[in-house]
Structure formats: structure tokens, C-alpha cells
Design a protein around this motif. Structure first.
Motif, short mmCIF file in Angstrom:
data_model
loop_
_atom_site.label_atom_id
_atom_site.label_comp_id
_atom_site.label_asym_id
_atom_site.label_seq_id
_atom_site.Cartn_x
_atom_site.Cartn_y
_atom_site.Cartn_z
N SER A 1 29.72 31.63 22.62
CA SER A 1 31.02 32.30 22.64
C SER A 1 31.21 33.14 21.38
CB SER A 1 32.14 31.26 22.72
OG SER A 1 31.99 30.45 23.86
N THR A 44 32.09 24.79 24.15
CA THR A 44 32.19 26.09 23.50
C THR A 44 31.24 26.09 22.31
OG1 THR A 44 34.51 26.32 24.13
CG2 THR A 44 33.72 27.72 22.32
N THR A 78 34.47 23.54 18.87
CA THR A 78 33.26 24.36 18.92
C THR A 78 32.05 23.63 18.34
OG1 THR A 78 34.57 26.38 18.76
CG2 THR A 78 32.23 26.55 18.18
#
Length: 325
Positions: free
Chosen positions: A194, A174, A150
Motif C-alpha cells: 500500500s 496492509t 501496517t
């Protein structure tokens, strides 16, 4: 010509007005441009309100970027009719800027507008989108891929943050968006986030090393937020720092860098060489579409600039502000 003119003197103090300016006052340069669009960036808000010493010479025409058409050129790189973009180079700080009907600048500061983008689209992207692209390219060059994990984007409601989220989403990453405006969560999700976290999780002093959460970070906030972001970046990760909305101080230790191999990458949009500018804009032309710009951008006119600049600093403006001259 009309221009957003900033002045400072002993009688009136610091002033910013929409003014009629004699074109003969334009500073030296080898290219004269008819400005079609400019933008409002965080730095422009600081200059317009005088809340930070952005402006170094007075009087000064505000605006750190613009897009327009060449009227006259004594440089062989450009000729009348060429469509061009300018970002940075001290424009709006030490050299008259883009929030005006015309600008005279150095040819070395200009690049030709990508054919796939209109002048309106380039300034809907503006310095914020261009800076976001430079940050994304920085973490890519550091080896961060969508498979790495991420990517945290701080200041997510701002111009750089909004574009960073969208660019990363389009590239398959992400992302987690940090924001102080929980009511904007759905907007941030439409851009590609997200996950949403409250900026309060990052904005206070923290431990030198914290739980590893992020493969990379794109930070436009600075201060404690940047320090905590580095402390939470996983082994071998990268942090691209491009702003100081919280502050320009950075109180932290070297622990993330020497114990986790984290890279702190400074991203400056002002003095980037032409090749890097052209690379970033070419990538933006491929990635960003009109639907993205409609979601992220508000368009105003020159007579709305001063009021909107103040609102921008108060955190009341979402995404980007393009200025139709």
C-alpha cells in the motif's frame, strides 16, 4: 550427473562450475531423489560467488532446496514415486544440495509435496516463500491481525520480501514495502504494497526509540535496518527477523522491548521441525496461485545458475529464480 560443483584448493582457489559428477560420489542418505526443480536464494548466491563462508565442506554441490521424485528409499516414510520437497538442513552447505540432477539425503529432511502444487510451483515458491510464510505465521502467533495496523516488509524486492507482501495481502493485511529500487514501485504495488519507502530511511544508525509506525515487521535485511524497524514498531508489536542482507550486526538498545513491549522473533527456516514445515507449505498451497508465481518468478536452467547467482548479489534480480534441472 550434472551439478553446480563448488571446490577450494591451494592451486585453483575457490571455484564454482557446472560439472559432470559421478553419481557414486553422492553423500550418504536413505532417500535418492531425481531433482526436477531447485532455486536460487541469497544464500546460494553467496555460496556460488564465495562472498561469504556458506560452504563448510568441499567439494560441495550448491543449492539449499529442491523438489523432485523419489527414485529409491530405505526409509518407510517414502517409496519410489513419491514427490518431495527439501528446504535447508545444511544442504548446499555441509551436504550436497539441489542444484544437480540427483540428490541423496536423509528422509527426516524431506516432506511430501502438497498435492495442490506442482514441483515447478513449489520451487517458484522455494525457501524464500517458505521462509516468508514462517515469518507471517510468527507475527500471527504474536497476535498481529490485519486490524493491528501496517506491516513493514524490508528487502521487498527480494524473494522473501516479495512473497511476504503477497501473502500478507492475501490475508488482508496492509503493508509498506522498503526498497532501494524506486523503479520497482509499481511491481511492489502489484504484490500488495500500500506504501513504498526508500530503504535509506532505515539503513543508517537511528535513535533508540522513534515514532511508532508499524504493527509488525518482516525483516530480511538485519543491521541498522532491523534496529530502526524495532525502534519504530508500535506498542505490543512484533518483528520477525530472518535475514542479514545489510549485515549480521545489530546495534540497538533494549528500549523497544521494555518500554513498548515489542517482540523480536527469530525465524530460522533451516532446522524447522516437520510439523511446522508441513503447516507452512499447506498454508502456501492455499494462498499462492499461479498468477502470483508468474508475477514473482523467473525460470532458468542449470547452465545459467552461476551468472544469475552473481547478479542476485548485485541486486539485479527481481523476486524469485526457479531452476529447471
Amino acid at each position: 550427473m550434472k551439478a553446480i560443483l563448488i571446490n577450494k584448493d591451494e592451486t585453483a582457489g575457490y571455484t564454482c562450475k557446472l560439472s559432470e559428477v559421478d553419481e557414486a560420489q553422492l553423500p550418504e542418505g536413505d532417500v535418492l531423489v531425481q531433482v526436477e526443480y531447485s532455486t536460487l536464494n541469497y544464500k546460494d548466491g553467496l555460496a556460488i560467488t564465495g562472498k561469504a563462508p556458506v560452504v563448510r565442506r568441499f567439494p560441495m554441490v550448491a543449492g539449499i532446496d529442491f523438489a523432485g521424485t523419489v527414485i529409491e528409499s530405505t526409509n518407510s516414510r517414502f517409496q519410489a514415486g513419491d514427490q518431495v520437497i527439501l528446504n535447508g538442513w545444511g544442504v548446499g552447505e555441509t551436504h550436497w544440495g539441489g542444484l544437480a540432477e540427483k540428490a541423496r539425503v536423509k528422509a527426516d529432511w524431506l516432506i511430501k509435496k502438497p498435492e495442490a502444487l506442482s514441483a515447478a510451483q513449489t520451487m517458484a515458491i522455494g525457501t524464500a516463500g517458505y521462509t516468508a510464510m514462517l515469518c507471517v505465521q510468527a507475527i500471527q502467533s504474536a497476535g498481529i491481525t490485519p486490524e493491528s495496523g501496517t506491516v513493514l516488509v524490508t528487502g521487498a524486492n527480494g524473494g522473501v520480501g516479495s512473497f511476504a507482501l503477497r501473502i500478507l495481502k492475501q490475508l488482508g493485511y496492509t503493508t509498506c514495502a522498503s526498497t532501494g529500487r524506486s523503479e520497482e514501485a509499481e511491481y511492489l504495488k502489484t504484490l500488495g504494497a500500500s506504501e513504498i519507502i526508500d530503504r535509506a530511511e532505515l539503513s543508517e544508525p537511528g535513535k533508540p526509540l522513534q515514532a511508532e509506525r508499524w504493527a509488525a515487521v518482516i525483516d530480511s535485511v538485519g543491521s541498522h535496518t532491523l534496529a530502526n524497524a524495532c525502534a519504530q514498531t508500535q506498542w505490543g508489536g512484533a518483528v520477525a527477523a530472518c535475514g542479514l542482507a545489510q549485515g549480521m550486526d545489530l546495534k540497538m538498545t533494549v528500549a523497544p522491548f521494555i518500554l513498548r513491549g515489542v517482540s523480536l522473533l527469530g525465524v530460522d527456516s533451516v532446522m524447522q521441525p516437520i510439523a511446522q514445515r508441513e503447516s507452512a507449505w499447506a498454508a502456501l498451497a492455499e494462498i499462492i496461485n499461479q498468477d502470483d508465481l508468474n508475477t514473482m518468478t523467473n525460470e532458468i536452467t542449470l547452465d545459467q545458475v552461476i551468472e544469475t547467482g552473481a547478479a542476485l548479489l548485485e541486486g539485479k534480480v527481481r523476486g524469485r529464480v526457479a531452476v529447471k534441472i
